[in-house]
Scaffold this motif. Structure first.
Motif, PDB file in Angstrom:
ATOM      1  N   ALA A   6       2.410   8.996  13.181  1.00 18.40           N
ATOM      2  CA  ALA A   6       2.356   7.789  12.341  1.00 18.40           C
ATOM      3  C   ALA A   6       3.735   7.152  12.253  1.00 18.40           C
ATOM      4  O   ALA A   6       3.867   5.926  12.296  1.00 18.40           O
ATOM      5  N   ALA A   7       4.774   7.965  12.141  1.00 16.13           N
ATOM      6  CA  ALA A   7       6.136   7.433  12.050  1.00 16.13           C
ATOM      7  C   ALA A   7       6.508   6.694  13.337  1.00 16.13           C
ATOM      8  O   ALA A   7       7.141   5.640  13.292  1.00 16.13           O
ATOM      9  N   ARG A   9       4.388   5.250  15.400  1.00 13.42           N
ATOM     10  CA  ARG A   9       3.606   4.005  15.430  1.00 13.42           C
ATOM     11  C   ARG A   9       4.228   2.952  14.523  1.00 13.42           C
ATOM     12  O   ARG A   9       4.280   1.771  14.873  1.00 13.42           O
ATOM     13  N   ARG A  10       4.694   3.375  13.341  1.00 17.68           N
ATOM     14  CA  ARG A  10       5.350   2.421  12.437  1.00 17.68           C
ATOM     15  C   ARG A  10       6.627   1.875  13.069  1.00 17.68           C
ATOM     16  O   ARG A  10       6.916   0.686  12.981  1.00 17.68           O
ATOM     17  N   GLU A  11       7.378   2.747  13.717  1.00 16.86           N
ATOM     18  CA  GLU A  11       8.617   2.308  14.367  1.00 16.86           C
ATOM     19  C   GLU A  11       8.313   1.331  15.509  1.00 16.86           C
ATOM     20  O   GLU A  11       8.985   0.318  15.662  1.00 16.86           O
ATOM     21  N   ALA A  13       5.662  -0.586  15.705  1.00 20.40           N
ATOM     22  CA  ALA A  13       5.190  -1.825  15.075  1.00 20.40           C
ATOM     23  C   ALA A  13       6.366  -2.640  14.568  1.00 20.40           C
ATOM     24  O   ALA A  13       6.375  -3.863  14.650  1.00 20.40           O
ATOM     25  N   ARG A  14       7.370  -1.957  14.032  1.00 20.07           N
ATOM     26  CA  ARG A  14       8.575  -2.656  13.576  1.00 20.07           C
ATOM     27  C   ARG A  14       9.245  -3.333  14.754  1.00 20.07           C
ATOM     28  O   ARG A  14       9.691  -4.480  14.649  1.00 20.07           O
ATOM     29  N   LEU A  21       2.738  -4.836   8.260  1.00 24.77           N
ATOM     30  CA  LEU A  21       3.398  -3.616   7.786  1.00 24.77           C
ATOM     31  C   LEU A  21       4.495  -3.975   6.799  1.00 24.77           C
ATOM     32  O   LEU A  21       5.330  -4.826   7.082  1.00 24.77           O
ATOM     33  N   GLU A  23       7.103  -2.457   5.961  1.00 25.94           N
ATOM     34  CA  GLU A  23       8.462  -2.150   6.437  1.00 25.94           C
ATOM     35  C   GLU A  23       8.974  -3.162   7.455  1.00 25.94           C
ATOM     36  O   GLU A  23      10.154  -3.188   7.770  1.00 25.94           O
ATOM     37  N   CYS A  24       8.092  -3.972   7.992  1.00 23.93           N
ATOM     38  CA  CYS A  24       8.484  -4.912   9.042  1.00 23.93           C
ATOM     39  C   CYS A  24       9.324  -6.042   8.447  1.00 23.93           C
ATOM     40  O   CYS A  24       8.974  -6.614   7.410  1.00 23.93           O
TER      41      CYS A  24
END
Length: 134
Positions: A6-7, A9-11, A13-14, A21, A23-24
């Motif tokens: 998941a981390a 994927r978040r990175e 996506a960023r 997201l 965090e984006c």
């Protein structure tokens, strides 16, 4: 095919700028651009450079503190430029940058839409409030 955490994927996506997201950075930018004062300042500057006092008079209800904060944030984001002309008193002009000009059409269109369709929105609110009493 390798799996991703998941981390990761978040990175990714960023890196891809996914505004959905939190965090984006584009999510944060959309938050800034959706502020009513930002929309009104950009729309006010769409017709050309203005002095601080001109902007303040044009936008009813904006406090000096909020206008200053909004202009500084827009300057930081590269949407507004600030030009100081040494004189007595000092003259400060604000104008849209090319980046700001590319945004002005969108925000001005939203402002125009609100002005054009508010009667429809008011009617919809009245129907809703009648059907859903508090």
């Amino acid at each position: 095919m390798a799996t991703t955490t998941a981390a990761q994927r978040r990175e990714q996506a960023r890196a891809d700028y996914d505004a959905f997201l939190r965090e984006c950075p584009t999510n944060q930018l959309l938050g800034r651009l959706s502020d009513k004062w930002v929309s009104l300042v950009v729309a006010a500057l769409a017709t050309g450079p203005r002095r601080y006092s001109d902007i303040s008079r044009r936008i009813a209800g904006v406090s000096p503190k909020m206008l200053t904060q909004t202009l500084r944030a827009l300057e930081r984001d590269g949407i507004v430029s600030r030009t100081v002309t040494p004189s007595v008193p000092v003259r400060v002009d604000y104008a849209l940058t090319p980046l700001g000009a590319s945004l002005a059409g969108l925000l001005t269109a939203v402002k125009d839409w609100a002005e054009t369709h508010f009667d429809d929105v008011r009617a919809a609110r009245e129907v809703y409030d009648t059907e859903n009493p508090a």
